[in-house]
Design a protein around this motif. Structure first.
Motif, PDB file in Angstrom:
ATOM      1  N   TRP A 165      45.486  -3.902  31.078  1.00 22.37           N
ATOM      2  CA  TRP A 165      46.613  -4.602  31.466  1.00 22.37           C
ATOM      3  C   TRP A 165      47.753  -3.907  30.697  1.00 22.37           C
ATOM      4  O   TRP A 165      48.889  -3.582  31.033  1.00 22.37           O
ATOM      5  CB  TRP A 165      46.789  -6.186  30.977  1.00 22.37           C
ATOM      6  CG  TRP A 165      47.911  -6.763  31.677  1.00 22.37           C
ATOM      7  CD1 TRP A 165      48.969  -7.153  31.136  1.00 22.37           C
ATOM      8  CD2 TRP A 165      48.041  -6.942  33.179  1.00 22.37           C
ATOM      9  NE1 TRP A 165      49.981  -7.773  31.871  1.00 22.37           N
ATOM     10  CE2 TRP A 165      49.409  -7.598  33.307  1.00 22.37           C
ATOM     11  CE3 TRP A 165      47.474  -6.863  34.362  1.00 22.37           C
ATOM     12  CZ2 TRP A 165      49.910  -7.992  34.461  1.00 22.37           C
ATOM     13  CZ3 TRP A 165      47.932  -7.242  35.483  1.00 22.37           C
ATOM     14  CH2 TRP A 165      49.157  -7.856  35.393  1.00 22.37           C
ATOM     15  N   PHE A 166      47.153  -3.361  29.307  1.00 24.39           N
ATOM     16  CA  PHE A 166      48.268  -2.602  28.749  1.00 24.39           C
ATOM     17  C   PHE A 166      48.546  -1.262  29.518  1.00 24.39           C
ATOM     18  O   PHE A 166      49.694  -0.561  29.324  1.00 24.39           O
ATOM     19  CB  PHE A 166      47.652  -2.244  27.366  1.00 24.39           C
ATOM     20  CG  PHE A 166      48.520  -1.135  26.396  1.00 24.39           C
ATOM     21  CD1 PHE A 166      49.496  -1.708  26.135  1.00 24.39           C
ATOM     22  CD2 PHE A 166      47.965   0.237  26.474  1.00 24.39           C
ATOM     23  CE1 PHE A 166      50.351  -0.729  25.049  1.00 24.39           C
ATOM     24  CE2 PHE A 166      48.697   1.218  25.928  1.00 24.39           C
ATOM     25  CZ  PHE A 166      49.807   0.606  24.856  1.00 24.39           C
ATOM     26  N   VAL A 167      47.544  -0.546  29.881  1.00 26.74           N
ATOM     27  CA  VAL A 167      47.600   0.634  30.910  1.00 26.74           C
ATOM     28  C   VAL A 167      48.827   0.444  31.945  1.00 26.74           C
ATOM     29  O   VAL A 167      49.401   1.378  32.163  1.00 26.74           O
ATOM     30  CB  VAL A 167      46.271   1.141  31.216  1.00 26.74           C
ATOM     31  CG1 VAL A 167      46.311   2.440  32.234  1.00 26.74           C
ATOM     32  CG2 VAL A 167      45.572   1.453  29.987  1.00 26.74           C
ATOM     33  N   VAL A 168      48.344  -0.796  32.390  1.00 26.66           N
ATOM     34  CA  VAL A 168      49.434  -1.067  33.597  1.00 26.66           C
ATOM     35  C   VAL A 168      50.942  -1.425  33.223  1.00 26.66           C
ATOM     36  O   VAL A 168      51.824  -0.854  33.792  1.00 26.66           O
ATOM     37  CB  VAL A 168      48.856  -2.276  34.395  1.00 26.66           C
ATOM     38  CG1 VAL A 168      49.788  -2.911  35.443  1.00 26.66           C
ATOM     39  CG2 VAL A 168      47.144  -1.920  35.172  1.00 26.66           C
ATOM     40  N   GLU A 169      50.876  -2.199  32.208  1.00 28.54           N
ATOM     41  CA  GLU A 169      52.131  -2.604  31.833  1.00 28.54           C
ATOM     42  C   GLU A 169      53.323  -1.476  31.054  1.00 28.54           C
ATOM     43  O   GLU A 169      54.319  -1.053  31.283  1.00 28.54           O
ATOM     44  CB  GLU A 169      52.190  -4.045  30.954  1.00 28.54           C
ATOM     45  CG  GLU A 169      53.358  -4.531  30.806  1.00 28.54           C
ATOM     46  CD  GLU A 169      54.139  -5.252  32.051  1.00 28.54           C
ATOM     47  OE1 GLU A 169      55.113  -5.576  32.034  1.00 28.54           O
ATOM     48  OE2 GLU A 169      53.217  -5.580  33.021  1.00 28.54           O
TER      49      GLU A 169
END
Length: 294
Positions: free
Chosen positions: A252-256
C-alpha cells in the motif's frame, strides 16, 4: 497498420513475439505452487515435477489470454499514450497475422498438455473460458471485472492441487481470493488515478474512494483468513503472519507514496523491500514446513 510489422527486422519481431506473451507476468503463476508448499510435498521429486508442469501450462494459457486481449483491444491501445508504444500489436511491431499464428501454437501446446496433466488442463480450460468472457464482456461490468481477475488466481491454486491430487484447504481458497481482490482493486485504483476514466470504460463507474474501500476490505480479509488458515491447519507457520502484514503495508505504501501498483508484477520487482519480504516469506515457509529429520 497491420502491415507495418514488415518494417522491423526478424530479431525485432522475435523480441516482439516474446513481449506479446508478457513473460514478466508469469510470476503470477507461482500461485500454482502454493499447494506444493503447504501440502509438504516439495521434497517429493514427482510432486515437484507435476507442480511445475502445471505452472508451465498456466504460463502458456495466460500468454494466450494476453494475446487475445491485445488483439481485441488493438484499436483502443493505438489511441492510448503508453500502450500505443509498449504493446507489440498496437505499435505495429507485430502483425495481427503473426499474433494469430502464435496464439494457435499456444493453444496447440495446451491441447498437448491434456496428455500430460488432464485434470490441470480442465482447470486451465475454465481459466481460458473465463478470460475470454472477461475480454469480450465481463471487463466492462463494475465489480464483476475485479472478481473475474481474482477468480483467475483461485483457479491457479486449484490447478496446483489437481496436479498433486491433494485437497486444498478452504482457508487457502478464500485467502487467495481476498489477496487477489486486493491486488485487482489496487490495479483499478491506479488506472483511475493515473490515467483517468477514459483509459478503461469500466472506470467511469468507479471512484478512487470506492476502490480504496474495496482494497482495504480485501486486504483485511486476506490477513484474517491467512491467519485462520495458519492457526487451524499449519500452526507452525504463525511466525509468517507478521511478514504477510508487513507485505500488505509495504504494498500500500508503494501504491500511495511511490505511485505504483497499476501492475502488481512491476510493483513487486521494482521495490526491493517488498521483494525481500516475499523471498523471506517463501524461505521461512520452506524452513518451517521442511520435515523434521529430513
Amino acid at each position: 497498420m497491420d502491415g507495418s510489422a514488415t518494417a522491423y527486422g526478424p530479431l525485432a519481431q522475435a523480441v516482439g513475439l516474446i513481449k506479446l506473451m508478457r513473460p514478466k507476468q508469469w510470476i503470477k503463476n507461482a500461485f500454482v505452487l502454493a499447494p506444493l508448499a503447504f501440502s509438504g510435498s516439495f521434497r517429493n521429486l514427482d510432486a515437484v515435477t507435476h507442480a511445475f508442469e502445471a505452472m508451465v501450462l498456466f504460463c502458456i494459457a495466460s500468454s494466450a489470454t494476453y494475446i487475445v486481449n491485445d488483439m481485441h483491444d488493438i484499436d483502443h491501445d493505438r489511441r492510448h499514450p503508453t500502450k500505443s508504444r509498449t504493446r507489440p500489436l498496437a505499435s505495429g511491431l507485430i502483425s495481427v497475422r503473426s499474433a494469430t499464428l502464435l496464439l494457435l501454437c499456444l493453444y496447440a501446446l495446451l491441447i498437448c498438455g491434456w496428455f500430460i496433466a488432464p485434470k490441470v488442463v480442465l482447470v486451465i480450460a475454465a481459466y481460458v473460458a473465463l478470460n475470454l468472457a472477461y475480454t469480450f464482456v465481463l471487463k466492462h461490468q463494475p465489480v464483476v471485472d475485479i472478481f473475474t481477475i481474482a477468480i483467475g488466481f483461485v483457479l491457479r491454486v486449484y490447478a496446483g492441487a489437481m496436479a498433486l491430487d491433494v485437497p486444498v484447504s478452504s482457508w487457502m481458497f478464500i485467502t487467495t481470493l481476498c489477496l487477489a481482490l486486493y491486488l485487482a482493486a489496487v490495479k483499478r485504483r491506479q488506472e483511475l488515478s493515473q490515467n483517468g476514466s477514459e483509459s478503461r470504460g469500466v472506470l467511469k463507474k468507479y471512484s478512487v474512494a470506492l476502490i480504496d474501500r474495496y482494497a482495504e476490505m480485501s486486504a483485511t480479509g486476506a490477513l484474517l483468513f491467512y491467519s485462520m488458515f495458519v492457526m487451524s491447519s499449519r500452526p507452525e507457520l504463525v511466525i509468517t503472519v507478521p511478514l504477510v502484514l508487513f507485505g500488505l503495508f509495504r504494498y500500500w505504501f508503494v501504491v500511495e507514496a511511490l505511485d505504483g501498483g497499476e501492475s502488481p508484477t512491476d510493483a513487486l520487482l521494482a521495490d526491493w523491500p517488498l521483494l525481500l519480504t516475499v523471498v523471506l516469506w517463501v524461505g521461512l515457509c520452506g524452513w518451517v514446513l521442511w520435515p523434521a529429520g529430513g
